[in-house]
Design a protein around this motif. Sequence first.
Motif, PDB file in Angstrom:
ATOM      1  N   ALA A  58      -1.344 -24.479  38.940  1.00 54.85           N
ATOM      2  CA  ALA A  58      -0.761 -25.718  38.929  1.00 54.85           C
ATOM      3  C   ALA A  58      -1.811 -26.854  38.401  1.00 54.85           C
ATOM      4  O   ALA A  58      -1.170 -27.673  37.597  1.00 54.85           O
ATOM      5  N   TYR A  59      -3.091 -26.902  38.461  1.00 54.08           N
ATOM      6  CA  TYR A  59      -4.091 -27.653  38.064  1.00 54.08           C
ATOM      7  C   TYR A  59      -3.936 -27.502  36.488  1.00 54.08           C
ATOM      8  O   TYR A  59      -3.930 -28.374  35.658  1.00 54.08           O
ATOM      9  N   VAL A  60      -3.686 -26.458  35.884  1.00 55.85           N
ATOM     10  CA  VAL A  60      -3.991 -25.996  34.678  1.00 55.85           C
ATOM     11  C   VAL A  60      -2.851 -26.569  33.918  1.00 55.85           C
ATOM     12  O   VAL A  60      -2.727 -27.325  32.813  1.00 55.85           O
ATOM     13  N   LYS A  61      -1.595 -26.457  34.442  1.00 56.22           N
ATOM     14  CA  LYS A  61      -0.338 -26.907  34.036  1.00 56.22           C
ATOM     15  C   LYS A  61      -0.237 -28.440  34.203  1.00 56.22           C
ATOM     16  O   LYS A  61       0.188 -29.243  33.042  1.00 56.22           O
ATOM     17  N   GLN A  62      -0.609 -29.040  35.193  1.00 53.94           N
ATOM     18  CA  GLN A  62      -0.835 -30.552  35.277  1.00 53.94           C
ATOM     19  C   GLN A  62      -1.526 -31.200  34.349  1.00 53.94           C
ATOM     20  O   GLN A  62      -1.342 -32.157  33.940  1.00 53.94           O
ATOM     21  N   SER A  63      -2.801 -30.383  33.768  1.00 55.21           N
ATOM     22  CA  SER A  63      -3.547 -31.170  33.059  1.00 55.21           C
ATOM     23  C   SER A  63      -3.429 -30.883  31.452  1.00 55.21           C
ATOM     24  O   SER A  63      -3.999 -31.405  30.727  1.00 55.21           O
TER      25      SER A  63
END
Length: 138
Positions: A58-63
């Motif tokens: 989720a963080y990888v995608k959000q960033s």
Amino acid sequence: MSRRRPDTTDAPGRPCPCGKGGAYAECCAPLHRGTRSASSAEELMRSRYSAFAVGDAAYVKQSWHPSTRPRELDLDPAMRWTGLEILSTTGGTAFHTEGTVEFRASYRHGGATGSLHEKSRFTRHEGRWTYVDGDVEG
């Protein structure tokens, strides 16, 4: 590919995967939780590496910048990221809107070891650093 559950526990003293030498709870975890934003392209790169290492898709995608962000992102549960080396940076500070970070990330997958060498491009989007894309080196 199966989804990997994030290992984002803030165990006291747990070293941060990004390699800066601090504890995960004070280093990349606040970025992963969204309580702090990356102050530079390098810091975002390190936090993205840590997100891959702990399985936080989720963080990888959000960033990821919206113009290049994949619709789906599944992390390989067999991939173990074992080290990050920052080779060079250009721009990417509080005084810039763009930057690059060249890095080498080591991994173990099954019984094999290897490394990913990439020159990544970052830009500010809505005031925050985002990953745009990268060129994988040899």
